[in-house]
Design a protein around this motif. Structure first.
Motif, PDB file in Angstrom:
ATOM      1  N   LEU A   5      12.404   4.244 -14.237  1.00 33.29           N
ATOM      2  CA  LEU A   5      11.442   2.844 -13.481  1.00 33.29           C
ATOM      3  C   LEU A   5      11.896   3.178 -11.714  1.00 33.29           C
ATOM      4  N   PHE A   6      13.065   3.135 -11.912  1.00 31.67           N
ATOM      5  CA  PHE A   6      13.494   3.107 -10.252  1.00 31.67           C
ATOM      6  C   PHE A   6      13.374   4.361  -9.540  1.00 31.67           C
ATOM      7  N   ASP A   7      13.329   6.029 -10.492  1.00 25.17           N
ATOM      8  CA  ASP A   7      12.914   6.957  -9.558  1.00 25.17           C
ATOM      9  C   ASP A   7      11.776   6.830  -9.572  1.00 25.17           C
ATOM     10  N   LEU A   8      11.032   6.063 -10.144  1.00 23.36           N
ATOM     11  CA  LEU A   8       9.154   5.671  -9.532  1.00 23.36           C
ATOM     12  C   LEU A   8       9.194   4.979  -8.456  1.00 23.36           C
ATOM     13  N   LEU A   9       9.988   4.319  -8.179  1.00 26.77           N
ATOM     14  CA  LEU A   9      10.690   3.418  -7.045  1.00 26.77           C
ATOM     15  C   LEU A   9      10.366   3.667  -5.686  1.00 26.77           C
ATOM     16  N   GLU A  10      12.042   4.597  -6.236  1.00 26.29           N
ATOM     17  CA  GLU A  10      12.472   5.661  -5.211  1.00 26.29           C
ATOM     18  C   GLU A  10      11.488   6.343  -4.147  1.00 26.29           C
ATOM     19  N   ALA A  11      10.549   6.915  -5.271  1.00 27.25           N
ATOM     20  CA  ALA A  11       9.544   8.523  -4.702  1.00 27.25           C
ATOM     21  C   ALA A  11       8.644   7.270  -4.363  1.00 27.25           C
ATOM     22  N   ARG A  12       8.084   5.744  -5.027  1.00 29.24           N
ATOM     23  CA  ARG A  12       6.878   5.481  -3.879  1.00 29.24           C
ATOM     24  C   ARG A  12       7.822   4.402  -2.600  1.00 29.24           C
ATOM     25  N   ALA A  13       8.539   4.743  -2.003  1.00 27.74           N
ATOM     26  CA  ALA A  13       9.496   4.510  -0.901  1.00 27.74           C
ATOM     27  C   ALA A  13       9.511   5.142   0.224  1.00 27.74           C
ATOM     28  N   SER A  41       0.794  -1.277   0.063  1.00 32.12           N
ATOM     29  CA  SER A  41       0.306   0.049  -0.552  1.00 32.12           C
ATOM     30  C   SER A  41       0.887   1.366   0.118  1.00 32.12           C
ATOM     31  N   THR A  42       0.654   2.026  -0.672  1.00 35.21           N
ATOM     32  CA  THR A  42       1.149   3.115  -1.005  1.00 35.21           C
ATOM     33  C   THR A  42       0.289   4.857  -1.989  1.00 35.21           C
ATOM     34  N   PRO A  43       0.599   5.728  -0.804  1.00 32.39           N
ATOM     35  CA  PRO A  43      -0.065   6.698  -1.119  1.00 32.39           C
ATOM     36  C   PRO A  43      -0.046   7.336  -3.229  1.00 32.39           C
ATOM     37  N   ALA A  61       7.569   7.273  -0.298  1.00 28.34           N
ATOM     38  CA  ALA A  61       6.057   7.961   0.409  1.00 28.34           C
ATOM     39  C   ALA A  61       5.405   7.297   0.882  1.00 28.34           C
ATOM     40  N   ARG A  62       5.625   6.002   1.548  1.00 37.11           N
ATOM     41  CA  ARG A  62       5.459   4.929   2.385  1.00 37.11           C
ATOM     42  C   ARG A  62       6.236   5.520   3.723  1.00 37.11           C
ATOM     43  N   GLY A  63       7.350   5.925   3.395  1.00 38.66           N
ATOM     44  CA  GLY A  63       8.453   6.225   4.720  1.00 38.66           C
ATOM     45  C   GLY A  63       7.242   7.252   5.706  1.00 38.66           C
ATOM     46  N   LYS A  64       6.575   8.240   4.810  1.00 42.42           N
ATOM     47  CA  LYS A  64       6.377   9.429   5.759  1.00 42.42           C
ATOM     48  C   LYS A  64       4.823   8.991   5.971  1.00 42.42           C
ATOM     49  N   HIS A  65       4.471   7.365   5.864  1.00 39.64           N
ATOM     50  CA  HIS A  65       3.182   7.422   6.129  1.00 39.64           C
ATOM     51  C   HIS A  65       3.028   6.936   7.051  1.00 39.64           C
TER      52      HIS A  65
END
Length: 204
Positions: free
Chosen positions: A190-198, A89-91, A200-204
């Protein structure tokens, strides 16, 4: 092509290097394999599509060997995804999913280009980039207790020789490099996107 792989290939991406070194959480690795499957888990893939545009025997032979080898890579990727469970689950998930689908569409279009050498350049770049991607898959497999099969994709040295020969025989260097650059750019994106998703998860 070798120099381009070293400078523009996904191996230079810090998030890939972190995941490959088991520096990511299980959720980060699960996220990575799910999105890699979105790009490369379906058939026909980039190499299969490029094979339809092969114009010479050397080009076709390399693509046929790579396509056959990528069947096992695809199966390995799907096995990891199944073992990893649901997508974390990721914002902003809807936006990320749309971005990844756009990348997949861009790769499909690239692999079906009628410009001589372009599709093959993308396929060659995928094979060269896959060594680094495979490090992430192997890290995820280790976390999940899976045994990683040996990759049978053509060795990088063999692939570079094929590139050099094709460039001399067919005068397709610019188109081939364009296809490769686009493939490398999509993987880095793609790895930019994966890093951004990680993040986002860390902030929630």
């Amino acid at each position: 092509m070798g120099a381009l792989t070293a400078s523009d290939g996904v191996q230079v991406h810090p998030w890939l290097r972190r995941l490959a070194a088991n520096g990511g959480s299980p959720r980060d690795l699960a996220d990575a394999v799910h999105y890699l499957c979105l790009l490369h888990g379906n058939h026909p893939g980039v190499i299969d599509l490029a094979l339809n545009h092969a114009r010479g025997s050397l080009e076709r032979d390399w693509l046929e060997a790579a396509a056959e080898a990528f069947v096992a890579e695809r199966e390995f990727l799907v096995r990891i995804v199944a073992a990893a469970g649901p997508l974390p689950s990721t914002p902003g998930h809807a936006e990320a999913e749309a971005a990844a689908q756009h990348q997949r569409h861009a790769l499909d279009m690239l692999a079906q280009s009628d410009r001589a050498g372009c599709a093959t350049g993308a396929a060659l770049a995928l094979a060269l980039d896959w060594d680094a991607v495979r490090d992430v898959l192997d890290a995820a497999a280790t976390r999940l207790g899976l045994i990683a099969p040996r990759s049978t994709l053509p060795l990088a040295e063999e692939t570079i020789i094929v590139v050099d020969t094709l460039v001399r025989e067919m005068s397709v260097e610019r188109a081939m490099l364009f296809g490769a650059q686009q493939m490398f750019a999509q993987h880095r994106g793609l790895f930019d996107l994966l890093e951004a998703r990680a993040s986002a998860r860390g902030k929630h």
